[in-house]
Write a protein that holds these residues in place. Structure first.
Motif, PDB file in Angstrom:
ATOM      1  N   GLN A   2      38.600 -36.090  38.615  1.00 43.97           N
ATOM      2  CA  GLN A   2      39.786 -35.626  39.311  1.00 43.97           C
ATOM      3  C   GLN A   2      40.999 -35.620  38.382  1.00 43.97           C
ATOM      4  N   LEU A   5      41.006 -32.437  36.331  1.00 48.14           N
ATOM      5  CA  LEU A   5      41.409 -31.286  37.131  1.00 48.14           C
ATOM      6  C   LEU A   5      42.924 -31.248  37.289  1.00 48.14           C
ATOM      7  N   CYS A  93      26.715 -19.892  42.150  1.00 44.73           N
ATOM      8  CA  CYS A  93      27.588 -20.677  43.030  1.00 44.73           C
ATOM      9  C   CYS A  93      26.855 -21.221  44.252  1.00 44.73           C
ATOM     10  N   GLY A  98      30.258 -26.328  45.765  1.00 40.81           N
ATOM     11  CA  GLY A  98      31.676 -25.989  45.732  1.00 40.81           C
ATOM     12  C   GLY A  98      32.402 -26.398  44.467  1.00 40.81           C
ATOM     13  N   ALA A  99      32.098 -27.565  43.923  1.00 42.07           N
ATOM     14  CA  ALA A  99      32.776 -28.015  42.706  1.00 42.07           C
ATOM     15  C   ALA A  99      32.459 -27.084  41.538  1.00 42.07           C
ATOM     16  N   TYR A 100      31.218 -26.648  41.461  1.00 43.06           N
ATOM     17  CA  TYR A 100      30.820 -25.721  40.408  1.00 43.06           C
ATOM     18  C   TYR A 100      31.570 -24.399  40.560  1.00 43.06           C
ATOM     19  N   CYS A 101      31.650 -23.914  41.788  1.00 41.32           N
ATOM     20  CA  CYS A 101      32.343 -22.636  42.032  1.00 41.32           C
ATOM     21  C   CYS A 101      33.835 -22.730  41.719  1.00 41.32           C
ATOM     22  N   THR A 102      34.424 -23.882  42.009  1.00 42.19           N
ATOM     23  CA  THR A 102      35.833 -24.086  41.665  1.00 42.19           C
ATOM     24  C   THR A 102      36.027 -23.958  40.159  1.00 42.19           C
ATOM     25  N   GLY A 103      35.133 -24.570  39.401  1.00 43.50           N
ATOM     26  CA  GLY A 103      35.196 -24.485  37.941  1.00 43.50           C
ATOM     27  C   GLY A 103      34.964 -23.087  37.421  1.00 43.50           C
ATOM     28  N   PHE A 105      35.875 -20.224  39.048  1.00 40.75           N
ATOM     29  CA  PHE A 105      37.000 -19.354  39.381  1.00 40.75           C
ATOM     30  C   PHE A 105      38.361 -19.873  38.915  1.00 40.75           C
ATOM     31  N   LEU A 106      38.477 -21.158  38.601  1.00 40.26           N
ATOM     32  CA  LEU A 106      39.757 -21.755  38.239  1.00 40.26           C
ATOM     33  C   LEU A 106      40.418 -21.156  36.994  1.00 40.26           C
TER      34      LEU A 106
END
Length: 164
Positions: A2, A5, A93, A98-103, A105-106
């Motif tokens: 965290q 991030l 994804c 979800g954590a992988y997808c955040t990484g 698209f971030l």
């Protein structure tokens, strides 16, 4: 995890957030960091640190480094990387969560916001520094132009002939 991030999200703001002043290099070798407010005939009007306005004659200005261009470049590169990251990672994804997808698209989201902020800041500064028109009227159209196909003699007595 965290902490990484939070640092990733806040670092662009911390690095570039306060850089809204232009660096104006002058003929005498001095430079001034100030916000460009507007352009006047023969001068640029800036706001200096104490909030007062300063009029700098254009003849004294050798260069202006407008704010936002560095942020726009970094944002553009990060957006391009983010686009490639999305192309490579988006199909995975659903299986990685979800954590992988955040990484995935971030980088594109951060890059796009940096690009937009950088361009809008740079455009605002360059527009404020641009020379004002010499008069408030619309310029006259020249009497003849490259697209004037009228038959005129211009004193030579011959007519224009259009070739096929």
């Amino acid at each position: 995890m965290q902490t990484k991030l939070i640092v990733t999200l806040l670092s662009p703001i911390l690095i570039y957030g306060c850089s809204t002043t232009a660096t104006i290099s002058r003929a005498n070798g001095e430079s001034l960091d100030a916000k460009i407010l507007r352009s006047a005939p023969g001068a640029v009007v800036v706001q200096i640190d104490n909030g007062s306005e300063l009029r700098i004659p254009r003849s004294e200005i050798t260069d202006i480094d407008h704010p936002g261009n560095g942020v726009a470049v970094v944002g553009g590169l990060l957006s391009a990387y983010g686009g490639l990251n999305i192309a490579a990672g988006a199909p995975k994804c659903s299986e990685n969560g979800g954590a992988y997808c955040t990484g995935v698209f971030l980088p594109a989201a951060i890059g796009a916001s940096m690009l937009i902020w950088g361009l809008s800041t740079w455009i605002s500064s360059t527009d404020a520094a641009s020379s004002p028109p010499s008069s408030g009227s619309v310029p006259k159209v020249p009497q003849a132009s490259a697209f004037d196909f009228s038959l005129s003699t211009h004193g030579s007595g011959s007519s224009a002939v259009l070739a096929r």
